[in-house]
Design a protein around this motif. Sequence first.
Motif, PDB file in Angstrom:
ATOM      1  N   ILE A  68     108.725  67.866  98.551  1.00  0.00           N
ATOM      2  CA  ILE A  68     109.528  67.033  97.667  1.00  0.00           C
ATOM      3  C   ILE A  68     110.145  67.958  96.620  1.00  0.00           C
ATOM      4  CG2 ILE A  68     109.501  65.110  96.032  1.00  0.00           C
ATOM      5  CD1 ILE A  68     106.854  64.257  97.585  1.00  0.00           C
ATOM      6  N   LYS A  69     111.476  67.951  96.542  1.00  0.00           N
ATOM      7  CA  LYS A  69     112.184  68.805  95.590  1.00  0.00           C
ATOM      8  C   LYS A  69     112.901  67.946  94.562  1.00  0.00           C
ATOM      9  CE  LYS A  69     112.863  72.585  98.780  1.00  0.00           C
ATOM     10  NZ  LYS A  69     113.686  73.655  99.241  1.00  0.00           N
ATOM     11  N   TYR A  70     112.722  68.324  93.284  1.00  0.00           N
ATOM     12  CA  TYR A  70     113.463  67.690  92.212  1.00  0.00           C
ATOM     13  C   TYR A  70     113.367  68.563  90.964  1.00  0.00           C
ATOM     14  CZ  TYR A  70     109.090  66.142  90.075  1.00  0.00           C
ATOM     15  OH  TYR A  70     107.859  66.112  89.484  1.00  0.00           O
ATOM     16  N   ASP A  71     114.390  68.531  90.154  1.00  0.00           N
ATOM     17  CA  ASP A  71     114.436  69.297  88.901  1.00  0.00           C
ATOM     18  C   ASP A  71     113.982  70.743  89.081  1.00  0.00           C
ATOM     19  OD1 ASP A  71     115.307  67.033  87.576  1.00  0.00           O
ATOM     20  OD2 ASP A  71     113.303  66.466  86.895  1.00  0.00           O
ATOM     21  N   ASN A  72     114.480  71.401  90.114  1.00  0.00           N
ATOM     22  CA  ASN A  72     114.125  72.802  90.399  1.00  0.00           C
ATOM     23  C   ASN A  72     112.638  73.012  90.641  1.00  0.00           C
ATOM     24  OD1 ASN A  72     116.797  73.660  90.191  1.00  0.00           O
ATOM     25  ND2 ASN A  72     116.631  73.820  87.962  1.00  0.00           N
ATOM     26  N   LYS A  73     111.943  71.962  91.024  1.00  0.00           N
ATOM     27  CA  LYS A  73     110.523  72.056  91.352  1.00  0.00           C
ATOM     28  C   LYS A  73     110.331  71.679  92.814  1.00  0.00           C
ATOM     29  CE  LYS A  73     108.940  70.802  86.760  1.00  0.00           C
ATOM     30  NZ  LYS A  73     108.191  69.831  85.960  1.00  0.00           N
ATOM     31  N   THR A  74     109.315  72.265  93.409  1.00  0.00           N
ATOM     32  CA  THR A  74     108.961  71.917  94.783  1.00  0.00           C
ATOM     33  C   THR A  74     107.501  71.506  94.791  1.00  0.00           C
ATOM     34  OG1 THR A  74     110.562  73.501  95.643  1.00  0.00           O
ATOM     35  CG2 THR A  74     108.858  72.753  97.154  1.00  0.00           C
ATOM     36  N   GLU A  75     107.251  70.313  95.304  1.00  0.00           N
ATOM     37  CA  GLU A  75     105.887  69.797  95.368  1.00  0.00           C
ATOM     38  C   GLU A  75     105.584  69.393  96.806  1.00  0.00           C
ATOM     39  OE1 GLU A  75     105.976  66.715  92.402  1.00  0.00           O
ATOM     40  OE2 GLU A  75     105.826  68.187  90.782  1.00  0.00           O
TER      41      GLU A  75
END
Length: 158
Positions: A68-75
């Motif tokens: 899951i990618k959002y706001d330059n983060k990957t989780e």
Amino acid sequence: MNKIRELTIKDYNLINLFISKNQNEFSYFKDLGWNESNLNTQFLKKNNFSLGYFEEKKLLSILIGDIIKYDNKTELEIHVLFTSKDYRRKEIATKLLQHINYNKNTNYISKIFLEVADNNIKAINFYEKNNFVFFNFRHNYYKHNNEYINAKCFYKKI
């Protein structure tokens, strides 16, 4: 020799064989919807992130999840973490989680999420031992044998 590698749609038949060999223990996941069709759909998704733990060429454990990618983060959201019954308590599932941590600069994963049935004490103890932190309940999230079960949500920063 033991090896961890990503699983893709090319491994679909291998994964189905692994599940059929472990059908009694994997039945819980099947009851929650992880049937052959859902697995196929999962491995066709662009955000699929799945790993397999192999001894020689024999698949012993699987981790199935979504990136899951959002706001330059990957989780990573883990949907299934399953090890063959005969190979449990040998730290194989822990090694799969460690693999994600060791490769965080390659896969850019900064946090892992998962939920587990609140009556699955062994899994809860495993995740807590591996430094996952409880953060939320999802009431009546699972339905198993016509009974609703709460989910405990966990995360781990890596």
